[in-house]
Each structure stands twice: as structure tokens, then as C-alpha cells.
Design an enzyme around this catalytic site. Structure first.
Site, PDB file in Angstrom:
ATOM      1  N   ASP A  64      13.443 -14.011 -10.948  1.00 45.72           N
ATOM      2  CA  ASP A  64      12.933 -13.385  -9.740  1.00 45.72           C
ATOM      3  C   ASP A  64      13.110 -14.362  -8.591  1.00 45.72           C
ATOM      4  O   ASP A  64      12.704 -15.523  -8.687  1.00 45.72           O
ATOM      5  CB  ASP A  64      11.445 -13.052  -9.894  1.00 45.72           C
ATOM      6  CG  ASP A  64      11.227 -11.730 -10.589  1.00 45.72           C
ATOM      7  OD1 ASP A  64      12.158 -10.910 -10.587  1.00 45.72           O
ATOM      8  OD2 ASP A  64      10.132 -11.512 -11.131  1.00 45.72           O
ATOM      9  N   GLU A 108      13.111  -4.375 -13.882  1.00 45.05           N
ATOM     10  CA  GLU A 108      12.481  -4.981 -15.055  1.00 45.05           C
ATOM     11  C   GLU A 108      13.407  -4.950 -16.276  1.00 45.05           C
ATOM     12  O   GLU A 108      12.957  -5.006 -17.411  1.00 45.05           O
ATOM     13  CB  GLU A 108      11.144  -4.290 -15.390  1.00 45.05           C
ATOM     14  CG  GLU A 108      10.188  -4.130 -14.214  1.00 45.05           C
ATOM     15  CD  GLU A 108       9.638  -5.461 -13.700  1.00 45.05           C
ATOM     16  OE1 GLU A 108      10.033  -6.513 -14.237  1.00 45.05           O
ATOM     17  OE2 GLU A 108       8.842  -5.432 -12.755  1.00 45.05           O
TER      18      GLU A 108
END
Lengths: 542, 272
Positions: A355, A192
Site C-alpha cells: 500500500d 484487496e
């Protein structure tokens, strides 16, 4: 292929492939294992096959990719491989029935596409002995992708209390990378993008040369970064940090260009699992008989209309559109690089991380989009040159010294996604577990290393196994995926269960270890369930 | 998920999201209404586009009534796969300790403006301190800020608290009982936590660092006194970024690498 002229900029395209470690040997139909099955069929295989095509066509491909340790561990796991093949064979059975069933209808092309793709997936699995990591490695060795690592279980470092727990997340990831890729990683994607000053020292000690932070991590760094996010910076200990370019993210997702929302693209929310006649699809659903997505989707986005009014999907025009979008994306980067070059007086590097599971799974045509970016670069003579992280640093060795600010790429940019009233209860347990792990690692490591008394040969092994398993349980509990799911309110019961299960197993092992009464049967059961990182050495917590 | 990201979704997607989050009446809502209804529900998140796992997770969670997990985690000793069909409801997970039996107060940074505090005070400690503080002592959390301590009344039973703070500062806290005469009786003291700057640094002095990847390898292979002899192939594979500062001088060398490696500051470039 080298450019004829010096490039006006560089493009560092990064795809972060990660899924949490979900493996339930106790249940052959475990629902959440489907995440991996879907990601393999819809994202990983399509992406890797596009890259392979590019290499065959002699297109210059430079993609930086994270293959997270839990993902590698799952891809290399024989049980999950067997389950993937079994579930895919089952779906192929349905896809084969669908070809005659849809013949002569506007859905015929899609039906053939699904059948062919599922056959291809099974062929690929056979080609690599079931282990897709081997394919990744092949493409890495061909130079098309630079594989970087991630924190061991996608642990979010800013919310760990101890230096040792952060270090373990990094060291274990590096050790696991060596197992899967046969060399040391040069870069890391911090889960993250979670960074706090000091983490860079741990990266340096683990031999890592670069990492990524979100845009504000660079702009709010100390001192001010001369070139913003358009050049990497070195932290004071000499590890490079690349900052995310917000524009390239926006240009994929903005309301104006909004590539994935194109009317020609496949509609995610229309699926045969909901649309099919129940008796026809029943045997292809989970044994509980609940309608869920099967992955066979026959409609296109069409426009802003109700789901039941969507028009039939047509693969060829959608593919052509993805190629146009990839080209558009690349032309925008040329435009951006030329403007930035004038502004900062040197060719910028544009860092575009995403992602990976977005491409293919959520945005079906995404892998073609990625492919077309490299084709567009090729056609434009690489005036914005695709590079990987270490490739760029090798040719741009002098950079400004800036300590990036604490940051993440989560909503609002800090730790709030992983720490808010929906999930804050986990930290009192996770933080204690960190401290307990360090406590027992220090207490028992010396004894284990020096035990020579043969009469106690079995006891130290049990102890070592228990300590190693404790480390696995702590790492699995630390997966940031659980806190993330609690926040996004999706499969919350599963995330809660996983957090509690690992903490429970950790705590019982801790009690056994300290009480000097290791229950072998219980230890075996836990080790049978949570098999990640067979190579682990608990002394990393000392 | 931010409003901006929601804006980028189609109305169809927003409706599907709204349905998943149990927002009633979504079929009649316009785009702005949908976003308005979704924002508070999706309090935070990396966004759907950025994180497809969100979507993947959502997919399997859609049939809420069926429960999301399909097995129970009974403590049956393995490795004998239990061929169990799906359980009736979600598995709540194995029990975890409610308390750990030690006094502690921990601060965690939530963002540049907020700190999360959690604590555990054992009944023994509480009884001992309460005896000193006397009846009707107040429970207080004292936040040590750069401008001095601030007291906040809290409910000790709550176990946690979110504190509003200023960016770019270091904080520490303690939990105490405050007796009637205002004397503080400490129960637990926290760790230090630092909030980040919420904007660009005022410092614009730039230093430049060059990472010399090869020099130390060559030096090591040269077999000079004081250096390990070669083994060059494994070294080349294992080498990590050796650093050498090439421009930038004097100034704050304190933050720079002070290992045995040749890190030297040579010149300092003022910001244009």
C-alpha cells in the site's frame, strides 16, 4: 539504462495508492477529508518527488503504481484541491512559527524540514494547477511508472453477487482511467487482491492484460504452477496473473530486519497536536478544539521505551538509514533471485506490492527507501532488473496456463476481513442494490436511447440523471473501505454512515425511477454530494 | 492483523494500538501480553503495515469522545454549503430498509471452510407455508453438499448463519419448515457458491500459452478479405492482449479461449 549482462532476475515493485472517496461539500472542516490531505503531503508528493529526482539523475526507474479511480477523482477535484491548499497554508503558518520557536534546540532541523516541505507542497500544487494526477501522468509519460487501475470504487469483487456488478466495477475503472491518463490501462490491481475465477474473463473483455493475486492464489491454482509465484501465469482466457512474493513483504516487516522500526526513524505517535501547549496550537486544530495529529512530529523511535522518553528526531541520519535499508532490501533480492534461479532454472520475477500510503504517512522515511532501491539497482548494474508488469510480459510472452484460486491478500487470505459479524449486515443491502440496478438499467435503457418525442425531452434527462446517480451511489456503497473499517474497528461510525447514506440515496432514487416521479430537487442534492465519475453511463449494468 | 505482524511492531506501537482499542492495563503489559490482548480485539484486518489507511483512520478516530464525523447530513438541498461546526456525536447515517419484501436466501463464501448465509422471508410466504407445515414446525436450513443434504435447525428470525463447510466444493442451500412428520416445506432456495481448494492442486500437467501482441494488428492492417481495414494508430492504442496458444496440445482445450481469435493448442508438456 540497460544492463551490461543479462539480469539474474526481475523486480516488480508495486505501490497501490488508494483512499476512499471522501468529499463533503456541506462541511468545510470535514474531519475525514484529512486522510487525503495527509496522504498528499506525507506520501504522494514525497514519492513523486523522489521519482522525479531519480529521473533527473538518470537512474533507471520502473515502478508499477495503482492510482485508484476514487483517488484520481479526488486529486482532480477543485473543491478538494482548494481545501488541501487552505489546510496546508494553515499548517505552514504553524510550521513557520515553529522555526524560531525551535531554534537552538535539538528540534531545529525538523522544524526547518517541515516548513520547507510544506512550502514545497504548495509549490507543487501551483505547478500542476492543483491537480497531482498531472504529475503522475508526467512521470508515466517519462516511463518511470506504469500506472494501472483498480476496481472503480475499490469494490471487493468476491462478495458481489452478480456478473454485471463486477463488470461495472471494472469497466467504469477503465473508462475513468482514460479520462485521467489519456490512454487505456494495461493492468489492474483488484481491490484487496480479491479474485474469483471468472473475473479474468471480465478483465479480458475490458482490455486488461494483467492483474495481481496473493501468493496462495497462484500456489493453489489449477493446475500446479511450475514456477510458483516467480513467473506470471495466464488464466485460460489469456490474462496474466502475477503472484505476490511473501519474502519481500516479510523483509520489510519482519521482526529481525524490521526497517520501519529503526530507532533513527521518526516516531508516528508523538505529534505536536498532542505535545504542544494548548493555547499555542489551538487555532491550528479542527474548530471543535480536540487535540489531534497535526503532522509535525519531532521525535524518533529511539527504542522500546515509553513515548515520553523518546529522543529528538534528526532528519539527516534517518535519511541515510533509509538509503542503507533500501540497499539492504535490494541486496536481499539479488540473493533471493540467485537462489531461486538455481532452483527453477530461469531468472525469477519477484513481485513486491505494498500500500502506497504506508510510505511516508506511516513510515516517514519510506519514500527515501523506495528511491534507494532504484539507486541500489543502478549501482549494482541492474543484476536484478526493475520492471513494470506490461514491460515484463512484453519480453516474457510465454507462460503457463493456470487458473488462480479464489483468494485475497486480507488476513487469512479469503473474504473474512470484509465478511464477518462486524460487517456482514451490509451484504443483504448491497446485493439487492446490485439486482435493482440491473433491473432498472435494463428496463429503461432502450426507452432512453430511442426517445425522440420533444415534448418529453426533459423527462428522459431526469430519468437518465437519476439512473446514473443510482450507479454512483451503488459504487460508493460498494467501497471495500467501509467493511474494512468496520472490521478494524477504527472510524466505524463514519463507515456505517457512508454505507447507509449511499444505500438510502440509492433506494430513494430507485423508488423515484420506478414510480415515475423524479424529485429534481432531491436528485440535485444527491448529485451535489456524490460527484464521483461524472462520465458514468448506467447502461454498463445492462 | 496476524500475530506475526503484531510481532513486528515495537512495544511502543503495540501500546499505542492497545490504547486505541481501549485495552486497560496496557502500560504494564509485556510484548507477548500486548499481542495476546490485541489479537482478539483486532479480529481481522490487512494489518497496519500493509494498510496505512488503517492508521490514518485510527488517527482521526482517536479522540473518541468528540465523535469521528464532524457534520450532519441533513437533507438540505444543495448547493449551499452549510457552514456548520462539528456535531455533538457521530452521524448515524440515513435510514435504510429493514426488509425488501421478497423471499430470498443468499450464500456468500467467507473462506475455504465457511459460508455465510442470509435470508429474508416475507410474512405472507411464511404464513402460507406455515399453514401447510402445521403448528410446531421446525425451522431448518438444508445445505446441499457433495455428499448429500445436511439439515441444521436455525432461528428464522436471526436472518443469517455461518456454516462450516469443506474446501473445494460447490454448495447450495434452502430454508424450509419441517413438519412434525418430517416433511419439508420450502421457503427459499439459495444461489450456488463454491469454496476454493485450501491447498495445492493435485494436477501437475502444464500447458504454456504465448500471447502474441502484434500478429493480429499486422493482420488487421494488411487489409485481407474478411478483416476490417487499417485505422492502425487507434488500433495500436486500443489493442488488448490477443492471445495465441503456442505450446500445449489436446487435453483440456475446453477452458481455453474459444473466441474468434486464433487460439490453438500445439503441444503439451508433462511436468518434470
Amino acid at each position: 539504462m540497460p544492463p551490461d549482462l543479462a539480469p539474474i532476475g526481475h523486480l516488480l515493485l508495486l505501490l497501490h495508492a488508494h483512499l476512499p472517496f471522501v468529499r463533503h461539500p456541506e462541511d468545510p472542516y470535514f474531519l475525514e477529508e484529512q486522510w487525503l490531505v495527509e496522504a498528499i503531503t506525507e506520501t504522494y508528493i514525497p514519492l513523486l518527488s523522489r521519482l522525479e529526482h531519480l529521473i533527473q539523475d538518470k537512474v533507471h526507474v520502473r515502478l508499477t503504481m495503482t492510482w485508484s479511480p476514487p483517488l484520481c477523482e479526488m486529486l482532480a477535484d477543485p473543491l478538494l484541491q482548494a481545501r488541501y491548499v487552505q489546510r496546508t497554508q494553515r499548517l505552514l503558518e504553524l510550521a513557520e512559527q515553529e522555526v524560531p520557536a525551535k531554534a537552538g534546540t535539538p528540534f531545529a532541523d525538523s522544524a526547518v524540514m517541515y516548513r520547507d516541505h510544506l512550502r514545497y507542497c504548495l509549490e507543487v500544487m501551483a505547478r500542476f494547477g492543483g491537480n497531482l494526477v498531472r504529475w503522475v501522468r508526467e512521470l508515466m509519460e517519462a516511463g518511470a511508472i506504469e500506472v494501472i487501475t483498480c476496481t472503480a470504487t475499490h469494490g471487493f469483487l468476491p462478495l458481489m453477487l452478480t456478473h454485471e456488478a463486477k463488470r461495472a466495477q471494472i469497466e467504469i475503472a477503465v473508462a475513468n482511467y482514460r479520462i485521467h491518463f489519456g490512454r487505456a490501462p494495461k493492468g489492474i490491481w483488484l481491490a484487496e487482491c480479491g479474485f474469483t475465477p471468472g473475473v479474468d474473463e471480465l478483465l479480458k473483455a475490458a482490455g486488461l492484460r494483467y492483474f495481481f493475486v496473493d501468493t496462495h492464489g497462484i500456489y493453489y491454482g489449477e493446475p500446479r504452477p511450475r514456477y510458483g509465484v516467480f513467473a506470471p501465469v495466464y488464466t485460460p482466457c489469456g490474462v496474466a496473473a502475477f503472484g505476490r512474493d511473501a519474502d519481500s513483504s516479510r523483509s520489510v516487516w519482519s521482526a529481525e530486519s524490521g526497517y520501519p522500526g529503526d530507532p533513527l526513524y521518526r516516531e508516528f505517535y508523538r505529534d505536536l497536536g498532542y505535545d504542544g501547549e494548548y493555547p499555542y496550537i489551538r487555532k491550528f486544530l479542527h474548530p471543535d478544539g480536540v487535540r489531534r495529529n497535526l503532522g509535525l512530529k519531532y521525535h524518533r523511535i529511539t527504542g522500546q521505551i515509553p513515548l515520553h522518553d523518546k529522543a529528538p528526531y534528526s532528519p539527516a541520519p534517518a535519511y541515510a538509514r533509509a538509503m542503507e535499508h533500501g540497499d539492504h532490501f535490494y541486496q536481499q533480492r539479488i540473493h533471493q533471485a540467485s537462489m531461486l534461479g538455481e532452483l527453477i532454472g530461469r531468472p525469477p520475477i519477484i513481485v513486491s506490492p505494498y500500500d502506497a500510503e504506508l510510505f511516508g504517512h506511516w513510515w516517514f522515511e519510506g519514500p527515501q527507501f523506495i528511491e534507494s532501491i532504484f539507486r541500489a539497482a543502478h549501482a549494482s548494474n541492474h543484476c536484478v532488473m526493475p520492471v513494470t508488469g506490461s514491460e515484463y510480459l512484453a519480453t516474457h510472452a510465454v507462460n503457463q496456463v493456470v487458473m488462480p484460486s479464489a483468494s485475497s491478500w486480507g488476513d487469512s487470505g479469503y473474504n473474512g476481513v470484509w465478511l464477518n459479524p462486524s460487517n456482514d449486515w451490509i451484504y443483504r443491502h448491497l446485493n439487492i442494490a446490485e439486482e435493482r440496478m440491473i433491473e432498472v438499467a435494463r428496463r429503461f435503457s432502450a426507452g432512453l436511447a430511442t426517445t425522440a418525442d420533444p415534448s418529453r425531452a426533459s423527462a428522459p434527462n431526469d430519468l437518465r440523471d437519476a439512473l446514473n446517480q443510482m450507479a454512483r451511489e451503488l459504487l460508493l456503497a460498494q467501497s471495500s473501505d467501509w467493511a474494512f473499517i468496520m472490521t478494524t474497528n477504527t472510524t466505524v461510525p463514519y463507515a456505517v454512515r457512508r454505507t447507509k447514506d449511499h444505500l438510502n440515496r440509492f433506494t430513494s432514487l430507485y423508488d423515484m425511477v420506478l414510480g415515475n416521479r423524479i424529485d429534481r430537487q432531491a436528485l440535485r442534492d444527491i448529485a451535489w454530494r456524490d460527484t464521483i465519475f461524472v462520465e458514468i453511463d448506467f447502461r454498463v449494468y445492462c | 492483523m496476524t500475530a506475526e505482524k503484531l510481532m513486528s511492531l515495537t512495544v511502543t506501537d503495540l501500546r499505542a494500538l492497545a490504547e486505541r482499542h481501549g485495552i486497560s492495563g496496557h502500560a504494564r503489559m509485556r510484548k507477548d501480553q500486548l499481542i495476546g490482548a490485541l489479537l482478539p480485539v483486532i479480529a481481522a484486518g490487512t494489518s497496519i503495515p500493509k494498510n496505512a489507511k488503517d492508521t490514518a483512520a485510527a488517527k482521526v478516530s482517536m479522540p473518541v469522545a468528540a465523535g469521528s464525523s464532524s457534520s450532519s447530513s441533513r437533507p438540505t438541498p444543495g448547493p449551499t454549503p452549510a457552514n456548520q461546526p462539528s456535531a455533538a456525536g457521530p452521524n448515524p447515517g440515513l435510514p435504510i430498509p429493514e426488509r425488501y419484501g421478497s423471499d430470498r436466501l443468499v450464500l456468500l463464501m467467507q473462506d475455504a471452510h465457511h459460508i455465510f448465509a442470509y435470508w429474508e422471508i416475507t410474512p405472507e410466504t411464511f404464513a402460507r407455508v406455515a399453514a401447510k407445515a402445521g403448528a410446531h414446525a421446525a425451522h431448518v436450513l438444508i445445505l446441499h453438499t457433495p455428499s448429500g443434504p445436511e439439515q441444521r435447525d436455525i432461528d428464522l428470525r436471526g436472518g443469517n448463519y455461518y456454516l462450516s463447510v469443506a474446501p473445494g466444493a460447490t454448495y447450495r442451500a434452502e430454508i424450509s419448515l419441517r413438519s412434525k412428520d418430517g416433511v419439508l416445506h420450502p421457503l427459499a432456495v439459495s444461489n450456488f457458491v463454491q469454496t476454493p481448494q485450501a491447498g495445492p492442486s493435485p494436477r501437475s500437467d502444464a500447458q504454456w500459452l504465448g500471447i502474441d501482441e502484434t500478429f493480429h494488428e499486422l493482420l488487421a492492417m494488411a487489409g485481407l478479405p474478411g478483416h476490417e481495414p487499417a485505422g492502425s494508430l487507434t488500433r495500436l492504442q486500443a489493442r488488448a492482449g490477443e492471445s495465441q496458444l503456442i505450446r500445449g496440445e489436446a487435453g483440456s482445450s475446453s477452458g481455453l479461449s474459444s473466441t474468434a481469435r486464433t487460439s490453438s493448442l500445439l503441444s503439451k508438456r508433462p511436468d518434470g
